[in-house]
Design a protein around this motif. Structure first.
Motif, PDB file in Angstrom:
ATOM      1  N   ARG A  42       0.768  -1.360   0.206  1.00 57.41           N
ATOM      2  CA  ARG A  42       0.095  -0.082  -0.226  1.00 57.41           C
ATOM      3  C   ARG A  42       0.882   1.285   0.176  1.00 57.41           C
ATOM      4  O   ARG A  42       0.448   2.160  -0.719  1.00 57.41           O
ATOM      5  N   TYR A  43       1.908   1.028   0.854  1.00 57.88           N
ATOM      6  CA  TYR A  43       2.823   2.373   0.717  1.00 57.88           C
ATOM      7  C   TYR A  43       3.558   2.449  -0.511  1.00 57.88           C
ATOM      8  O   TYR A  43       3.626   3.766  -1.012  1.00 57.88           O
ATOM      9  N   MET A  44       3.839   1.378  -1.110  1.00 58.65           N
ATOM     10  CA  MET A  44       4.541   1.608  -2.404  1.00 58.65           C
ATOM     11  C   MET A  44       3.656   2.247  -3.658  1.00 58.65           C
ATOM     12  O   MET A  44       3.898   3.038  -4.483  1.00 58.65           O
ATOM     13  N   PHE A  45       1.980   1.748  -3.643  1.00 63.09           N
ATOM     14  CA  PHE A  45       1.465   2.195  -4.261  1.00 63.09           C
ATOM     15  C   PHE A  45       1.214   3.805  -4.209  1.00 63.09           C
ATOM     16  O   PHE A  45       0.897   4.419  -5.069  1.00 63.09           O
ATOM     17  N   LEU A  46       1.018   4.067  -2.914  1.00 62.97           N
ATOM     18  CA  LEU A  46       0.914   5.238  -2.504  1.00 62.97           C
ATOM     19  C   LEU A  46       2.091   6.277  -3.022  1.00 62.97           C
ATOM     20  O   LEU A  46       1.750   7.403  -3.558  1.00 62.97           O
ATOM     21  N   VAL A  47       3.236   5.674  -2.932  1.00 62.14           N
ATOM     22  CA  VAL A  47       4.646   6.573  -3.312  1.00 62.14           C
ATOM     23  C   VAL A  47       4.310   6.660  -4.909  1.00 62.14           C
ATOM     24  O   VAL A  47       4.658   7.702  -5.592  1.00 62.14           O
ATOM     25  N   VAL A  48       3.782   5.561  -5.698  1.00 59.55           N
ATOM     26  CA  VAL A  48       3.925   5.783  -7.002  1.00 59.55           C
ATOM     27  C   VAL A  48       2.690   6.557  -7.429  1.00 59.55           C
ATOM     28  O   VAL A  48       2.797   7.553  -8.293  1.00 59.55           O
ATOM     29  N   GLY A  49       1.690   6.472  -6.625  1.00 55.69           N
ATOM     30  CA  GLY A  49       0.486   7.598  -7.154  1.00 55.69           C
ATOM     31  C   GLY A  49       0.953   9.010  -6.974  1.00 55.69           C
ATOM     32  O   GLY A  49       0.465   9.801  -7.648  1.00 55.69           O
ATOM     33  N   VAL A  50       1.454   9.088  -5.758  1.00 52.16           N
ATOM     34  CA  VAL A  50       1.596  10.558  -5.465  1.00 52.16           C
ATOM     35  C   VAL A  50       2.716  11.202  -6.374  1.00 52.16           C
ATOM     36  O   VAL A  50       2.479  12.321  -6.845  1.00 52.16           O
ATOM     37  N   ALA A  51       3.615  10.359  -6.420  1.00 53.95           N
ATOM     38  CA  ALA A  51       4.845  10.997  -7.264  1.00 53.95           C
ATOM     39  C   ALA A  51       4.370  11.053  -8.766  1.00 53.95           C
ATOM     40  O   ALA A  51       4.761  11.963  -9.617  1.00 53.95           O
ATOM     41  N   SER A  52       3.802  10.217  -9.192  1.00 54.73           N
ATOM     42  CA  SER A  52       3.037  10.350 -10.619  1.00 54.73           C
ATOM     43  C   SER A  52       2.275  11.568 -10.745  1.00 54.73           C
ATOM     44  O   SER A  52       1.952  12.214 -11.561  1.00 54.73           O
ATOM     45  N   LEU A  53       1.502  11.631  -9.889  1.00 57.48           N
ATOM     46  CA  LEU A  53       0.552  13.098  -9.863  1.00 57.48           C
ATOM     47  C   LEU A  53       1.172  14.180  -9.481  1.00 57.48           C
ATOM     48  O   LEU A  53       0.935  15.081 -10.545  1.00 57.48           O
ATOM     49  N   VAL A  54       2.044  14.329  -8.753  1.00 64.26           N
ATOM     50  CA  VAL A  54       3.236  15.309  -8.814  1.00 64.26           C
ATOM     51  C   VAL A  54       3.907  15.663  -9.869  1.00 64.26           C
ATOM     52  O   VAL A  54       3.976  16.995 -10.618  1.00 64.26           O
ATOM     53  N   GLY A  55       4.451  14.613 -10.444  1.00 69.63           N
ATOM     54  CA  GLY A  55       4.972  14.703 -11.854  1.00 69.63           C
ATOM     55  C   GLY A  55       4.197  14.980 -12.835  1.00 69.63           C
ATOM     56  O   GLY A  55       4.596  15.918 -13.753  1.00 69.63           O
ATOM     57  N   ALA A  56       3.023  14.723 -12.904  1.00 67.67           N
ATOM     58  CA  ALA A  56       2.012  15.099 -14.125  1.00 67.67           C
ATOM     59  C   ALA A  56       1.486  16.727 -13.904  1.00 67.67           C
ATOM     60  O   ALA A  56       1.327  17.183 -14.844  1.00 67.67           O
ATOM     61  N   ALA A  63      12.104  13.696 -12.775  1.00 71.74           N
ATOM     62  CA  ALA A  63      12.461  13.545 -11.568  1.00 71.74           C
ATOM     63  C   ALA A  63      11.554  13.034 -10.690  1.00 71.74           C
ATOM     64  O   ALA A  63      11.805  11.720  -9.934  1.00 71.74           O
ATOM     65  N   TRP A  64      10.125  13.141 -11.047  1.00 68.51           N
ATOM     66  CA  TRP A  64       9.214  12.516 -10.350  1.00 68.51           C
ATOM     67  C   TRP A  64       8.761  11.134 -10.805  1.00 68.51           C
ATOM     68  O   TRP A  64       8.446  10.083 -10.033  1.00 68.51           O
ATOM     69  N   THR A  65       9.100  11.107 -12.099  1.00 62.95           N
ATOM     70  CA  THR A  65       8.667   9.695 -12.511  1.00 62.95           C
ATOM     71  C   THR A  65       9.862   8.637 -12.103  1.00 62.95           C
ATOM     72  O   THR A  65       9.727   7.400 -11.789  1.00 62.95           O
ATOM     73  N   LEU A  66      10.916   9.252 -11.721  1.00 63.57           N
ATOM     74  CA  LEU A  66      12.070   8.369 -11.262  1.00 63.57           C
ATOM     75  C   LEU A  66      11.553   7.744  -9.756  1.00 63.57           C
ATOM     76  O   LEU A  66      11.796   6.700  -9.520  1.00 63.57           O
ATOM     77  N   VAL A  67      11.140   8.807  -8.939  1.00 62.18           N
ATOM     78  CA  VAL A  67      10.691   8.688  -7.710  1.00 62.18           C
ATOM     79  C   VAL A  67       9.523   7.420  -7.589  1.00 62.18           C
ATOM     80  O   VAL A  67       9.571   6.574  -6.962  1.00 62.18           O
ATOM     81  N   ALA A  68       8.534   7.599  -8.567  1.00 67.94           N
ATOM     82  CA  ALA A  68       7.629   6.788  -8.780  1.00 67.94           C
ATOM     83  C   ALA A  68       8.100   5.439  -9.148  1.00 67.94           C
ATOM     84  O   ALA A  68       7.700   4.301  -8.638  1.00 67.94           O
TER      85      ALA A  68
END
Length: 168
Positions: A42-56, A63-68
């Motif tokens: 869940r934490y990992m999906f949250l990291v991917v989701g938030v980083a993707s949203l911020v990147g978009a 940079a945010w795609t790399l975090v995701a």
């Protein structure tokens, strides 16, 4: 016409948040308690989701795609371990130091309905549409990892093309 990188990142974010919502439904409506490895996913999906949203939404797509992508790879590792535990019933993460540690993290104390681990990893074998929940998690981590890698490759090509078009 192919979607833009930002559209792909918005889609990845939506997928991740929908998967967390589905996990909450399974937990609260169907009483399928998450194990420590489920909570880490869940934490990992949250990291991917938030980083993707911020990147978009922002200007730092790469940079945010790399975090995701790091979150997605972490999720792949975690779900791989989860599938190993299920395939080898003698190996369990059960009630152990990892569960105690996870349940003491401030997010688990403040949002126990989302991040508290109360289930057993070996118990995650109930099926939805023919696959166990960790198998579905693996499928979706693979999908978002491939999509994120595709965004990075496209972003790099766009940057090279843009650099080649500027006068020296």
């Amino acid at each position: 016409m192919l979607p833009t990188n930002r559209q792909v990142l918005y889609a990845i974010s939506a997928i991740c948040f929908a998967l967390i919502a589905a996990a909450l439904y399974l937990q609260h409506a169907l009483e399928m308690q998450p194990c420590p490895l489920c909570v880490i996913q869940r934490y990992m999906f949250l990291v991917v989701g938030v980083a993707s949203l911020v990147g978009a939404m922002g200007g730092k797509v790469r940079a945010w795609t790399l975090v995701a992508l790091l979150g997605a790879v972490g999720g792949l590792y975690t779900v791989g371990k989860h599938l190993y535990v299920i395939a080898n019933p003698g190996f369990s993460c059960g009630i152990d130091p990892m569960e105690t540690f996870l349940n003491k993290i401030p997010t688990a104390e403040f949002l126990p309905w989302l991040f508290r681990a109360d289930g057993l990893c070996t118990g995650a074998v109930d099926q939805v549409l023919g696959l166990a929940i960790p198998q579905w998690s693996a499928v979706w981590f693979v999908v978002v990892t491939v999509l994120l890698a595709w965004v990075l490759v496209r972003q790099r090509r766009l940057a090279k093309a843009h650099a080649g078009n500027t006068p020296a």
